[in-house]
Enzyme design. Structure first.
Site, mmCIF file in Angstrom:
data_model
loop_
_atom_site.group_PDB
_atom_site.id
_atom_site.type_symbol
_atom_site.label_atom_id
_atom_site.label_comp_id
_atom_site.label_asym_id
_atom_site.label_seq_id
_atom_site.Cartn_x
_atom_site.Cartn_y
_atom_site.Cartn_z
ATOM 1 N N LYS A 1 -3.956 4.555 4.663
ATOM 2 C CA LYS A 1 -2.702 5.095 5.275
ATOM 3 C C LYS A 1 -1.900 6.011 4.389
ATOM 4 O O LYS A 1 -0.585 6.366 4.776
ATOM 5 C CB LYS A 1 -1.629 3.692 5.493
ATOM 6 C CG LYS A 1 -2.490 2.611 6.161
ATOM 7 C CD LYS A 1 -1.303 1.545 6.678
ATOM 8 C CE LYS A 1 -1.946 0.287 7.121
ATOM 9 N NZ LYS A 1 -1.439 -0.400 8.202
ATOM 10 N N ASP B 1 0.326 -6.102 15.421
ATOM 11 C CA ASP B 1 -0.831 -4.915 15.575
ATOM 12 C C ASP B 1 -1.543 -4.958 17.142
ATOM 13 O O ASP B 1 -1.962 -3.759 17.460
ATOM 14 C CB ASP B 1 -1.910 -5.581 14.784
ATOM 15 C CG ASP B 1 -1.704 -5.331 13.301
ATOM 16 O OD1 ASP B 1 -0.865 -4.434 12.892
ATOM 17 O OD2 ASP B 1 -2.214 -6.258 12.325
ATOM 18 N N ASN C 1 6.346 -12.894 15.078
ATOM 19 C CA ASN C 1 5.900 -13.247 13.818
ATOM 20 C C ASN C 1 7.020 -13.858 13.029
ATOM 21 O O ASN C 1 8.362 -13.883 13.226
ATOM 22 C CB ASN C 1 5.069 -12.153 13.013
ATOM 23 C CG ASN C 1 5.838 -11.122 12.782
ATOM 24 O OD1 ASN C 1 6.733 -11.153 11.882
ATOM 25 N ND2 ASN C 1 5.342 -9.847 13.245
ATOM 26 N N LYS D 1 -5.232 -0.155 1.734
ATOM 27 C CA LYS D 1 -4.239 0.240 2.713
ATOM 28 C C LYS D 1 -3.640 1.307 2.199
ATOM 29 O O LYS D 1 -3.073 2.195 2.879
ATOM 30 C CB LYS D 1 -3.119 -0.993 3.124
ATOM 31 C CG LYS D 1 -3.720 -1.965 3.888
ATOM 32 C CD LYS D 1 -2.777 -3.124 4.077
ATOM 33 C CE LYS D 1 -3.508 -4.211 5.041
ATOM 34 N NZ LYS D 1 -2.906 -5.452 5.163
ATOM 35 N N LYS E 1 8.216 -14.238 35.470
ATOM 36 C CA LYS E 1 8.088 -15.214 34.518
ATOM 37 C C LYS E 1 6.538 -15.737 34.861
ATOM 38 O O LYS E 1 6.379 -16.022 35.969
ATOM 39 C CB LYS E 1 8.986 -16.330 34.519
ATOM 40 C CG LYS E 1 8.811 -17.258 33.506
ATOM 41 C CD LYS E 1 9.712 -18.368 33.608
ATOM 42 C CE LYS E 1 9.480 -19.677 32.732
ATOM 43 N NZ LYS E 1 10.173 -20.865 33.008
ATOM 44 N N PHE F 1 3.840 -1.771 2.831
ATOM 45 C CA PHE F 1 3.546 -3.169 2.296
ATOM 46 C C PHE F 1 2.319 -3.733 2.854
ATOM 47 O O PHE F 1 1.665 -3.267 3.612
ATOM 48 C CB PHE F 1 4.762 -4.171 2.685
ATOM 49 C CG PHE F 1 5.851 -4.136 1.934
ATOM 50 C CD1 PHE F 1 6.631 -3.115 1.498
ATOM 51 C CD2 PHE F 1 6.214 -5.456 1.317
ATOM 52 C CE1 PHE F 1 7.767 -3.159 0.867
ATOM 53 C CE2 PHE F 1 7.355 -5.394 0.598
ATOM 54 C CZ PHE F 1 8.069 -4.248 0.275
HETATM 55 N N1 CTP Z 1 2.232 -1.319 9.783
HETATM 56 C C1 CTP Z 1 2.911 -0.248 10.752
HETATM 57 N N2 CTP Z 1 2.441 -0.374 11.837
HETATM 58 C C2 CTP Z 1 1.811 -1.352 12.319
HETATM 59 C C3 CTP Z 1 1.242 -2.280 11.543
HETATM 60 C C4 CTP Z 1 1.410 -2.372 10.139
HETATM 61 O O1 CTP Z 1 3.673 0.306 10.168
HETATM 62 N N3 CTP Z 1 1.264 -1.407 13.519
HETATM 63 C C5 CTP Z 1 2.716 -1.320 8.248
HETATM 64 C C6 CTP Z 1 3.401 -2.400 7.620
HETATM 65 O O2 CTP Z 1 5.011 -2.156 7.852
HETATM 66 C C7 CTP Z 1 2.949 -2.268 6.223
HETATM 67 C C8 CTP Z 1 1.549 -1.973 6.458
HETATM 68 O O3 CTP Z 1 1.380 -1.104 7.564
HETATM 69 O O4 CTP Z 1 3.851 -1.449 5.590
HETATM 70 C C9 CTP Z 1 0.456 -3.151 6.318
HETATM 71 O O5 CTP Z 1 0.873 -3.992 7.193
HETATM 72 P P1 CTP Z 1 -0.047 -5.352 7.357
HETATM 73 O O6 CTP Z 1 0.197 -5.875 8.547
HETATM 74 O O7 CTP Z 1 -0.302 -5.862 6.103
HETATM 75 O O8 CTP Z 1 -1.559 -4.447 7.544
HETATM 76 P P2 CTP Z 1 -2.459 -4.060 8.806
HETATM 77 O O9 CTP Z 1 -2.476 -2.535 8.642
HETATM 78 O O10 CTP Z 1 -1.762 -4.449 10.069
HETATM 79 O O11 CTP Z 1 -3.955 -4.904 8.505
HETATM 80 P P3 CTP Z 1 -4.144 -6.102 8.710
HETATM 81 O O12 CTP Z 1 -3.180 -6.783 9.800
HETATM 82 O O13 CTP Z 1 -5.505 -6.144 9.339
HETATM 83 O O14 CTP Z 1 -4.194 -6.892 7.398
#
Ligand code: CTP
Length: 417
Positions: free
Chosen positions: A353, A291, A222, A349, A301, A335
């Site tokens: 969390k 995620d 990303n 969140k 490959k 975050f």
């Molecule tokens: N985070 C994490 N581990 C993951 C995904 C997210 O620790 N596998 C943490 C990120 O570091 C951040 C928070 O969760 O502090 C929120 O991440 P974000 O990508 O905004 O949210 P998601 O929970 O992934 O939800 P969505 O993508 O559906 O918005």
């Protein structure tokens, strides 16, 4: 360097900038008070300040060579070069820049980022906290230009003491009088103590993106640059914390004094976090963790064909949620990178969390909030209105986030009493 901060037992190293105003004579008393507190003081005078008070007075009080003007000797090319570099050394070797009196002209130069003499050039090269003690005629203070400069500097995180109101040297009565030297010295001490407010804390921070292998040469990644997490790491270390930074692949260097653990995938990041979690009193999850990851990464490959290619994805572990589930008395900060509904998503969140605070920021299709140097965030805590932090550099935002974390820590300690 100022960001690193000196050893806790060391007294602060102060640059005392002196502007050209009648109140310049009071800088001698300020220098005396700072030296009395055991601080080392490097006076830097503007050309016009030397007309109000002699460098010899400051040199005698501080036992330092007083710096005036920009170049040591215009006829001597080598002296010119060394003096031109000296302002960088002075900036790097000191912890706090105090300017007393900060004249209207100096405020304007600082606000505009001008570098016309040694003091203004040092100010530009200085990355630590700046304390300004303004002093000027009331009309100059009230002028919209001065007020706009003050607002701009305040929004950039400059610290102020004074001015006081009262009888001015020009015969007017009103705001513009330099704060009492004892009050300025107290403000320096408060700034220094505040800057070490994370001493004794261990902060575990995740930053940057993760990369999930599709095959040996391709990854799903990303746009995260790591800048926000690295800025928090840098500032936390400067404020005295032990910082462990678990970072995905980024192009920026690790801040000095920070323990860096490099990882690539979400799985590696999770393992590194769990391995380093025990000593951490604060966990800050800034990383843009994938995620999903390819469920069956190819050993070789993947070759190009004319047909559609599908990659099956499986969810990764939510590291933040896992830390939140077993948080104990650790502060857990998440975050939320959102394209819309910042407050609602951040709040969701925070709850789901089990965080103590969520920093919600907007990300745009162009990568704003992810790749840029600036950010604009909403600090979401329990039982309080979300606190917006207006657009500022990621370093400044990092300072606000750490302030909010220390507030959470203080209110928790107060509740325990
Ligand atoms: N985070 C994490 N581990 C993951 C995904 C997210 O620790 N596998 C943490 C990120 O570091 C951040 C928070 O969760 O502090 C929120 O991440 P974000 O990508 O905004 O949210 P998601 O929970 O992934 O939800 P969505 O993508 O559906 O918005």
């Amino acid at each position: 360097m100022p960001q690193e901060g000196p050893a806790p037992s060391k007294p602060p190293r102060i640059i005392l900038g002196i502007g050209g105003g009648i109140a310049a004579y009071k800088s001698a008393e300020l220098a005396r008070l700072l030296v009395q507190r055991g601080y080392s003081v490097q006076p830097v005078m503007t050309e016009s300040a030397t007309r109000f008070i002699t460098p010899l007075t400051l040199a005698s009080l501080t036992h330092s060579k007083v710096i005036t003007g920009l170049f040591a000797s215009p006829e001597d090319a080598s002296a010119t070069l060394s003096s031109a570099i000296e302002h960088i050394d002075v900036a790097l070797e000191h912890d706090i820049l105090v300017v007393a009196p900060a004249t209207a002209n100096l405020l304007a130069q600082f606000a505009q980022g001008l570098a016309s003499d040694f003091l203004t050039t040092t100010h530009l090269a200085f990355t630590g906290p700046v304390l300004l003690a303004p002093a000027m005629n009331t009309n100059m203070w009230n002028h919209p230009a001065t007020q706009a400069n003050l607002n701009l500097l305040a929004s950039r995180g400059y610290h102020f003491v004074g001015p006081d109101a009262g009888d001015l040297a020009c015969g007017m009565v009103g705001p513009g009088r330099l704060a009492d030297p004892a009050a300025i010295a107290d403000a320096v001490t408060a700034l220094w103590n505040r800057k070490r407010d994370l001493e004794g804390e261990t902060i575990l921070i995740t930053a940057g993106p993760t990369q999930e292998a599709i095959d040996p040469v391709r990854v799903i990644a990303n746009r995260s640059s790591g800048k926000m997490g690295y800025a928090i790491a840098e500032k936390a270390a400067a404020r005295g914390a032990r910082v462990i930074l678990v970072s995905g692949p980024v192009a920026i260097p690790a801040p000095p004094g920070v323990e860096l653990v490099r990882v690539e995938s979400a799985e590696q990041m999770k393992n590194a976090v769990l391995q380093h979690l025990e000593p951490a009193s604060i966990f800050v999850s800034v990383a843009a963790v994938a995620d999903y990851r390819p469920a069956n990464p190819a050993d070789q490959k993947i070759k190009k064909t004319a047909s559609l290619l599908s990659i099956e994805l499986e969810p990764t572990t939510d590291i933040l949620a896992e830390v939140g589930r077993n948080k104990g008395d650790r502060l857990v900060i998440g975050f939320a990178a959102e394209t819309q509904n910042l407050a609602a998503e951040g709040k969701r969140k925070l709850e789901s969390k089990n965080c103590d605070m969520v920093v919600a920021n907007r990300v745009g299709p162009d990568g704003t909030g992810f790749e840029g140097d600036d950010n604009e965030v909403l600090l979401i805590t329990r039982n309080k209105e979300p606190k917006p932090v207006p657009r500022a550099s990621k370093r400044e935002i990092a300072g606000h986030i750490l302030d909010a974390i220390t507030d959470l820590r203080l209110s928790r300690k107060a509740a325990e009493l």
